[in-house]
Design an enzyme around this catalytic site. Structure first.
Site, PDB file in Angstrom:
ATOM      1  CD  GLU A 154      -0.429   5.158  -4.265  1.00 32.73           C
ATOM      2  OE1 GLU A 154      -1.239   4.240  -4.411  1.00 32.73           O
ATOM      3  OE2 GLU A 154       0.075   5.448  -3.169  1.00 32.73           O
ATOM      4  CG  ASP A 200      -8.126   4.594   0.140  1.00 32.34           C
ATOM      5  OD1 ASP A 200      -8.053   3.375   0.358  1.00 32.34           O
ATOM      6  OD2 ASP A 200      -7.233   5.396   0.458  1.00 32.34           O
ATOM      7  CG  ASP A 222      -2.047   0.957   1.145  1.00 29.64           C
ATOM      8  OD1 ASP A 222      -2.520   1.224   0.025  1.00 29.64           O
ATOM      9  OD2 ASP A 222      -2.488   1.454   2.195  1.00 29.64           O
TER      10      ASP A 222
END
Length: 811
Positions: free
Chosen positions: A409, A480, A406
């Site tokens: 990015e 999300d 997670d």
């Protein structure tokens, strides 16, 4: 004033004069042809065109000499094939067994044709390929009625005509349904027009931009903020073959662990260990099948990676062992940020081994995330990847089976990592501008390789951020999302767009991550989740509990029904994943794959319908609707629950119910199902039910089994047989078994749907009257009676031995 105007008209506006900020490639000045490769120079650029296969050509172009040929996405090498290359003063023509390309010299441009001369794709005349500063763009003539699909994890409609998109991996918390960009980058799309379809993959990790006729009526375009124009053009007559060639180019997934296809119960966060065990126990008590529990960041000591919070999780190894004994596997979240803290082993090692991304002055880049100020491993450096592979043993040693990557990015507070951060980029130093989009994929790759090394089993790997080729290492979920009806339906389009882009193992947060779903929305979403490749329930911190029982008794029963259906369908689903491994075709399939030129499937009222494997048509609707309009593509379709037949090329308005999601089965389908189990650790009964739906189409389903956990299948330890529905000769053929793995099923129960008395099905044993019912009646929840009526229909069936030899059944 008039003199100035005339002077302006006289300027060479479209030339590459110094006053023009747009630099075109210009005319070709030199050509060298060698076997399947054309190298050339133009007035302002250098380029190369390679025949990669009969169906694929590669185009490279840069303002300077072409750099090293390196890719994190592409794994295939050019194939030797028949390629005739002819040159004249005006052009170069490439002809393969499948297509023809003409490279015009004045100026440089490329056009692709079918062998009988139809335009598949061509550069826009007058614009072609050009640079604005370091930004390079290819402009393509937009054909009449052209549609565009794919491009990976992109919001918006199935048909992307009239829209523009940017690829820059972004932490898009609670993103709007039109937000762009979001988490991942797959610069591959499919163009459709005039009965033709083609694919274009721009392999460039800089920020890339795609325009499908946004703010213009002339062209589609694709380009990048730096680096080469480097794209692969793919042509096939069928869209599914374009996906197949793209996944040959960028790689295909390996078989996932069987347990990862079961239901996964997540929350941000389950803690302490007693709460984890309570959730696991409740799933078992309420007979809601499940295989996984996922731990979010609260399992860590102050959110530091490679640690457990000793107060919340005093003995994680013991907890994970208890979970495993109950049939659960544990997945834990990992973020790339390593807390800057003296005495913290991971940080000390990273500093000592020089593993972190840096500023140009040699200091480590520091960004703020969950643990505080952090440094970040440089996953573009093999040295850092090797270190990470060793570190993830920590999780394997404590009984963890899955790694959830997670915040990769990279996400940091503020969301603006400086462009001047430097990455190793496997030996060719690169800035954040070039390395950013590939970082998440390389983190997932390192987690995958580390867990394989540590366990010698298939791990489950999940990622949020990624680049093209991610399917080789990891599943992906859509981040999300929100607890809203439009997000549930957007999730379908995200999954099918990822499927069009070569990624099969996909999922979304069931129920929505942010906010609190209504009872109706949760019920519809968990029904839909049963038909997602990755079936994950998840919600955010400070939201209401989102386990099935949190929404009342009726939703608990609805959830049990659809999760149980998922588990009965595991043989079908596992075989569908084998199809992804062997052909690249996704599990969640856009209707565009099989109905490419049917205008109706692009209609926004039908674009959320999809195929689950090759048999099931799933039609989700907003939870607030009482009626829904469904479009049935060509062929005949059976209502899953009633057996009622519906002709294709038609629309039908159906009454919607809280308790059911509209699902239909395509004619001639073969659907293997097993008895109900509570987890994949439990063995089903020894009889495999093969549901056969009468139809007018010839169809083959490849049934597949292996041990579900090792890579022995790559050495022949599998059980595979093709089951063919031959409508032409009115027979069903079970081929001889391939592989040396023994099936877990000793018997086959053949269940015949849609056949009538005139169909004289010939089997060694007599057919028996039977009843097909796929859902358990929901309780009435009032003093009058205990449950609603059973829904189902009469069928015929027969039980036979699971013989390894070929046999056939005529009708």
């Amino acid at each position: 004033m008039r003199k100035l105007y005339l002077l302006f008209l006289a300027l060479p506006f479209f030339s590459n004069a110094q006053t023009n900020p747009v630099l075109s490639a210009g005319n070709i000045t030199h050509v060298q042809i060698e076997k399947q490769q054309i190298s050339f120079k133009t007035e302002n650029a250098q380029g190369q065109i390679v025949v990669y296969s009969p169906n694929m050509l590669r185009v490279r172009l840069d303002k300077k000499e072409l750099g090293r040929d390196f890719s994190y996405a592409v794994i295939a090498q050019p194939q030797t094939c028949n390629a005739n290359i002819a040159q004249s003063e005006e052009s170069i023509t490439i002809t393969t067994d499948s297509l023809r390309a003409i490279i015009n010299k004045k100026p440089f441009s490329v056009a692709f044709y079918t062998l009988d001369g139809k335009v598949i794709n061509e550069d826009e005349r007058g614009l072609q390929n050009s640079w604005v500063g370091d930004e390079v763009t290819a402009y393509k003539h937009m054909q009449n009625g052209e549609r565009f699909v794919g491009l990976g994890e992109k919001t918006g409609n199935l048909d992307r005509r009239g829209e523009g998109y940017t690829n820059w991996n972004t932490d898009a918390f609670g993103y709007a349904t039109n937000r762009d960009p979001i988490y991942s980058t797959i610069p591959f799309y499919i163009g459709i027009h005039s009965g033709l379809n083609y694919g274009i993959f721009l392999d460039n990790t800089f920020q890339s931009d795609f325009n499908f006729g946004a703010s213009n009526d002339r062209f589609s375009s694709f380009g990048a903020q730096g680096g080469e124009l480097n794209y692969y053009f793919i042509y096939h007559k069928q869209l599914k073959d374009i996906i197949g060639t793209y996944t040959q180019l960028t790689g295909r997934m390996k078989m996932p662990p069987l347990w990862s296809l079961g239901y996964q119960q997540n929350r941000y966060s389950y803690y302490p260990d007693t709460e984890v065990m309570r959730i696991a126990q409740t799933l078992r008590e309420k007979k809601i099948p499940a295989d996984g529990i996922t731990l979010d960041i609260h399992y860590m000591d102050k959110y530091k990676l490679f640690t457990w919070d000793k107060e919340r999780f005093g003995n994680p190894q013991d907890m994970n062992k208890k979970l495993q004994d109950m049939g659960f596997k544990t997945t834990v979240i990992v973020d790339p940020g390593i807390k800057v803290e003296k005495g913290y082993e991971a940080w000390e090692e990273g500093v000592a081994k020089d593993l972190f991304i840096k500023y140009p002055d040699g200091t480590n880049y520091t960004g703020q995330v969950w643990p505080g100020w952090c440094n970040f491993p440089d996953f573009t450096n093999e040295k850092a990847r090797a270190w990470w592979r060793e570190k993830v043993k920590f999780f394997a040693n404590t009984g963890v089976s899955g790694i959830w990557n997670d915040m990769n990015e990279i996400s940091t507070w503020g969301q603006k990592m400086p462009s001047n951060i430097l990455f190793n980029y496997d030996g060719a130093l690169a800035s954040n501008k070039q390395a950013h989009n590939v970082y998440g994929s390389l983190m997932a790759r390192s987690s995958f390789e580390g867990m394989v090394k540590a366990t010698n089993k298939r791990p489950f790997i999940l990622t949020r951020a990624a680049y093209a080729g991610l399917q080789r290492y990891t599943a992906i979920w859509t981040g999300d999302n929100r607890s809203e009806d439009d997000h549930m339906l957007l999730g379908v389009r995200l999954l099918t767009s990822l499927g069009l882009s070569g990624v099969s193992f996909t999922g979304m947060d069931i129920g929505g991550f942010t906010g609190n779903p209504s009872v109706g929305l949760y019920a519809k979403w968990i029904q839909l989740g049963a038909f997602n490749p990755y079936f994950r329930n998840h919600t955010a911190v400070n939201t209401k509990s989102s386990e099935p029982w949190a929404y009342g008794e009726e939703v608990t029963e609805i959830s049990r029904n659809y999760v149980s259906l998922r588990y009965k369908l595991l043989p079908y689903l596992y075989a569908s994943f084998y199809t992804s491994v062997s052909s690249g075709l996704p599990v969640a399939r856009s209707l565009a794959i099989d109905n490419t030129f049917d205008d109706k499937i692009y209609d926004t009222q039908f674009q959320n319908q999809f195929l689950f494997g090759d048999a099931f048509l799933v039609a989700p609707f907003e939870s607030t609707k009482g009626f829904g309009n469904i479009y049935f593509p060509k062929g005949n379709w059976y209502n899953l629950y009633t057996g009622e037949k519906q002709a294709g090329n038609s629309e039908k308005i159906v009454r919607l119910s809280l308790q059911k999601m509209p699902v239909y089965v395509k004619e001639s389908s073969i659907v293997p199902m097993q008895s109900l189990i509570q987890s994949t650790a439990e063995k089903p009964s020894d009889t495999l039910s093969i549901h056969i739906y009468k139809g007018n189409l010839n169809h083959t389903f490849v049934y597949y089994e292996d041990d579900g956990e090792s890579y022995d299948y790559e050495k022949g330890a599998f059980y595979k047989r093709a089951i063919s529905y031959d409508a032409t000769n009115r027979k069903i053929v079970f081929s001889a078994v391939e592989g040396n793995y023994a099936s877990k099923f000793k018997n086959l129960k053949l269940v015949f749907h849609g056949f009538d008395a005139q169909d004289k099905i010939k089997t060694a044993q007599d057919l028996q009257d039977d009843f097909a019912s796929f859902l358990t009646p929901i309780s009435k929840f009032d003093p009058q009676g205990s449950a609603n009526a059973v829904e189902g229909y009469k069928v015929k069936s027969v039980v036979i031995s699971n013989n390894a030899k070929q046999f056939e059944i005529k009708y």
